[in-house]
Design an enzyme around this catalytic site. Structure first.
Site, PDB file in Angstrom:
ATOM      1  N   SER A   3      25.928  77.564  -6.621  1.00  0.00           N
ATOM      2  CA  SER A   3      25.082  76.965  -7.662  1.00  0.00           C
ATOM      3  C   SER A   3      23.788  76.458  -7.030  1.00  0.00           C
ATOM      4  CB  SER A   3      25.817  75.811  -8.370  1.00  0.00           C
ATOM      5  OG  SER A   3      26.130  74.791  -7.441  1.00  0.00           O
ATOM      6  N   GLY A   4      22.885  76.011  -7.883  1.00  0.00           N
ATOM      7  CA  GLY A   4      21.704  75.268  -7.465  1.00  0.00           C
ATOM      8  C   GLY A   4      20.834  75.956  -6.418  1.00  0.00           C
ATOM      9  N   ILE A   5      20.446  75.177  -5.414  1.00  0.00           N
ATOM     10  CA  ILE A   5      19.487  75.630  -4.401  1.00  0.00           C
ATOM     11  C   ILE A   5      20.036  76.828  -3.621  1.00  0.00           C
ATOM     12  CG2 ILE A   5      18.361  74.941  -2.235  1.00  0.00           C
ATOM     13  CD1 ILE A   5      18.262  72.027  -3.448  1.00  0.00           C
ATOM     14  N   ASP A  36      35.161  76.421   2.749  1.00  0.00           N
ATOM     15  CA  ASP A  36      35.240  74.981   2.482  1.00  0.00           C
ATOM     16  C   ASP A  36      34.826  74.300   3.783  1.00  0.00           C
ATOM     17  OD1 ASP A  36      35.865  72.329   2.129  1.00  0.00           O
ATOM     18  OD2 ASP A  36      37.796  72.708   1.175  1.00  0.00           O
ATOM     19  N   VAL A  37      33.638  73.703   3.799  1.00  0.00           N
ATOM     20  CA  VAL A  37      33.102  73.164   5.056  1.00  0.00           C
ATOM     21  C   VAL A  37      33.892  71.955   5.564  1.00  0.00           C
ATOM     22  CG1 VAL A  37      30.769  74.016   4.552  1.00  0.00           C
ATOM     23  CG2 VAL A  37      31.364  71.641   3.991  1.00  0.00           C
ATOM     24  N   TYR A  64      25.513  58.816   0.833  1.00  0.00           N
ATOM     25  CA  TYR A  64      24.692  60.036   0.773  1.00  0.00           C
ATOM     26  C   TYR A  64      23.470  59.897   1.691  1.00  0.00           C
ATOM     27  CZ  TYR A  64      22.038  63.949  -1.239  1.00  0.00           C
ATOM     28  OH  TYR A  64      21.332  65.118  -1.415  1.00  0.00           O
ATOM     29  N   LYS A  76      22.678  62.140   5.112  1.00  0.00           N
ATOM     30  CA  LYS A  76      21.491  62.993   5.239  1.00  0.00           C
ATOM     31  C   LYS A  76      20.584  62.520   6.388  1.00  0.00           C
ATOM     32  CE  LYS A  76      22.337  65.941   1.887  1.00  0.00           C
ATOM     33  NZ  LYS A  76      22.550  67.380   2.140  1.00  0.00           N
ATOM     34  N   THR A  90      18.989  70.618 -10.394  1.00  0.00           N
ATOM     35  CA  THR A  90      20.234  71.389 -10.210  1.00  0.00           C
ATOM     36  C   THR A  90      21.366  70.553 -10.801  1.00  0.00           C
ATOM     37  OG1 THR A  90      20.835  70.333  -8.127  1.00  0.00           O
ATOM     38  CG2 THR A  90      19.402  72.274  -7.968  1.00  0.00           C
TER      39      THR A  90
HETATM   40  N1  NAP Z   1      19.179  68.693  -6.137  1.00  0.00           N
HETATM   41  C1  NAP Z   1      18.530  67.784  -5.443  1.00  0.00           C
HETATM   42  O1  NAP Z   1      17.780  66.976  -5.995  1.00  0.00           O
HETATM   43  C2  NAP Z   1      18.672  67.725  -3.948  1.00  0.00           C
HETATM   44  C3  NAP Z   1      17.777  66.908  -3.254  1.00  0.00           C
HETATM   45  C4  NAP Z   1      17.871  66.823  -1.876  1.00  0.00           C
HETATM   46  C5  NAP Z   1      18.838  67.528  -1.210  1.00  0.00           C
HETATM   47  N2  NAP Z   1      19.713  68.306  -1.917  1.00  0.00           N
HETATM   48  C6  NAP Z   1      20.731  69.018  -1.150  1.00  0.00           C
HETATM   49  O2  NAP Z   1      20.675  70.393  -1.448  1.00  0.00           O
HETATM   50  C7  NAP Z   1      21.962  70.971  -1.229  1.00  0.00           C
HETATM   51  C8  NAP Z   1      22.339  71.812  -2.447  1.00  0.00           C
HETATM   52  O3  NAP Z   1      22.488  70.950  -3.566  1.00  0.00           O
HETATM   53  P1  NAP Z   1      22.152  71.384  -5.069  1.00  0.00           P
HETATM   54  O4  NAP Z   1      21.144  70.464  -5.595  1.00  0.00           O
HETATM   55  O5  NAP Z   1      21.923  72.838  -5.142  1.00  0.00           O
HETATM   56  O6  NAP Z   1      23.523  70.965  -5.783  1.00  0.00           O
HETATM   57  P2  NAP Z   1      24.731  71.797  -6.392  1.00  0.00           P
HETATM   58  O7  NAP Z   1      24.236  72.756  -7.397  1.00  0.00           O
HETATM   59  O8  NAP Z   1      25.745  70.785  -6.765  1.00  0.00           O
HETATM   60  O9  NAP Z   1      25.253  72.658  -5.132  1.00  0.00           O
HETATM   61  C9  NAP Z   1      26.059  72.125  -4.136  1.00  0.00           C
HETATM   62  C10 NAP Z   1      26.724  73.273  -3.431  1.00  0.00           C
HETATM   63  O10 NAP Z   1      27.506  72.755  -2.341  1.00  0.00           O
HETATM   64  C11 NAP Z   1      28.752  73.414  -2.359  1.00  0.00           C
HETATM   65  N3  NAP Z   1      29.796  72.597  -1.749  1.00  0.00           N
HETATM   66  C12 NAP Z   1      30.170  71.340  -2.043  1.00  0.00           C
HETATM   67  N4  NAP Z   1      31.220  70.978  -1.299  1.00  0.00           N
HETATM   68  C13 NAP Z   1      31.513  72.041  -0.497  1.00  0.00           C
HETATM   69  C14 NAP Z   1      32.501  72.305   0.489  1.00  0.00           C
HETATM   70  N5  NAP Z   1      33.444  71.393   0.808  1.00  0.00           N
HETATM   71  N6  NAP Z   1      32.504  73.503   1.108  1.00  0.00           N
HETATM   72  C15 NAP Z   1      31.589  74.446   0.803  1.00  0.00           C
HETATM   73  N7  NAP Z   1      30.626  74.261  -0.128  1.00  0.00           N
HETATM   74  C16 NAP Z   1      30.613  73.075  -0.776  1.00  0.00           C
HETATM   75  C17 NAP Z   1      29.040  73.689  -3.824  1.00  0.00           C
HETATM   76  O11 NAP Z   1      29.904  74.819  -3.938  1.00  0.00           O
HETATM   77  P3  NAP Z   1      31.480  74.753  -4.306  1.00  0.00           P
HETATM   78  O12 NAP Z   1      31.705  73.534  -5.166  1.00  0.00           O
HETATM   79  O13 NAP Z   1      31.699  76.051  -5.045  1.00  0.00           O
HETATM   80  O14 NAP Z   1      32.184  74.725  -2.990  1.00  0.00           O
HETATM   81  C18 NAP Z   1      27.649  74.059  -4.346  1.00  0.00           C
HETATM   82  O15 NAP Z   1      27.425  75.436  -4.175  1.00  0.00           O
HETATM   83  C19 NAP Z   1      22.906  69.802  -0.959  1.00  0.00           C
HETATM   84  O16 NAP Z   1      23.126  69.668   0.421  1.00  0.00           O
HETATM   85  C20 NAP Z   1      22.138  68.603  -1.481  1.00  0.00           C
HETATM   86  O17 NAP Z   1      22.521  67.404  -0.858  1.00  0.00           O
HETATM   87  C21 NAP Z   1      19.653  68.418  -3.258  1.00  0.00           C
END
Ligand code: NAP
Length: 254
Positions: free
Chosen positions: A20-22, A67-68, A160, A164, A195
């Protein structure tokens, strides 16, 4: 010239958190730049579906389970990625992450552990496996997805933010240790990107937009340029950087 500088032709990119997302979005960007992309996450139905859609559009893509938080399974996931791509991983987009919002004094141990196990320990173990394989070939690129939350404090985000901030500092140490082995390591620090993860910050949306100098949230495609820069030859002399992509949010407190 410009195209070839940012090209990922012939490269294999492993993208964690690609369900999903990024991560899902950047998988498409890297595939269109010529890489074989391996999309990894726990929700295999989603990564398989996304990989199939990319293949149907003429790109090279595969989905694998990862699964990390399960350190004992990470080497096997890399084996699966290399087998699917038929080549070693050149680029790791280390993006899996979870968020947890609660006042500091109410944060629960199990949730604190989940955040650190995913965002910091998990990211480190995945990067470690990548580095071991890349070092053997004296070539590789690791991009850690951190956050402006790792640069600045955010209320109710203690675990969080700490995870980070740790990932950013880890990026610096990795860059230092791995430069001599032909591996570049950088971090991207996104601000608020639209996202699924943003849903948990919905209550603060207006306040967050107001605190962002560019006065809007980011979209996943706002990360395209920096993600291509760091993954390609265009970024060949960049290592140890933590690049904010946040509309200026990390610059100011109001
Ligand atoms: N959106 C923002 O505003 C934002 C801002 C700064 C940084 N970020 C960072 O960007 C990254 C992506 O986030 P996003 O915004 O795209 O959110 P998201 O759509 O919730 O995506 C998170 C992803 O992480 C995966 N994930 C979670 N736990 C996991 C695990 N144990 N093993 C493997 N994969 C796992 C999820 O996949 P599954 O659940 O399918 O495993 C999902 O694909 C994250 O590191 C987040 O902290 C996001």
């Amino acid at each position: 010239m410009t195209d070839s500088l940012f090209s990922l032709q012939g490269k294999t990119a492993l993208i964690t958190g690609a369900s999903s997302g990024i991560g899902l979005h950047i998988a498409g960007v890297y595939a269109r730049a010529g890489a074989h992309v391996v999309l990894a996450a726990r929700r295999t139905d989603r990564v398989d579906e996304a990989a199939a859609a990319l293949r149907a559009a003429g790109h090279a893509a595969s989905g694998i389970h990862l699964d990390v938080t399960r350190g004992d399974t990470i080497a096997a996931a890399f084996d699966a990625a290399e087998q699917a791509a038929g080549a070693p991983v050149d680029i790791l987009y280390n993006n899996s992450g979870v968020i947890y919002t609660k006042p500091f004094m109410e944060q629960e141990e199990a949730e604190i552990a989940r955040v650190f196990d995913t965002n910091l320990k998990g990211a480190m173990l995945v990067a470690q496996e990548a580095a071991r394989r890349m070092a053997a070939r004296r070539s590789g690129i690791i991009i850690n997805i951190a956050s402006t939350a790792g640069l600045r404090a955010g209320g109710t985000l203690s675990s969080y933010c700490a995870s980070k901030a740790g990932l950013i500092h880890l990026t610096h140490v990795m860059a230092l240790e791995l430069a001599g082995k032909g591996i570049r390591v950088n971090a991207i620090c996104p601000g608020n990107i639209e996202t699924d993860m943003q849903q948990s910050l919905k209550d603060f949306e207006q306040a967050l937009v107001k605190r962002t100098p560019m006065r809007r949230f980011g979209r996943p495609d706002d990360l395209d340029g920096v993600s291509l820069l760091l993954a390609s030859d265009a970024g060949r002399y960049i290592t140890g950087a933590a690049i904010p992509v946040d509309g200026g949010q990390a610059l100011t407190w109001m």
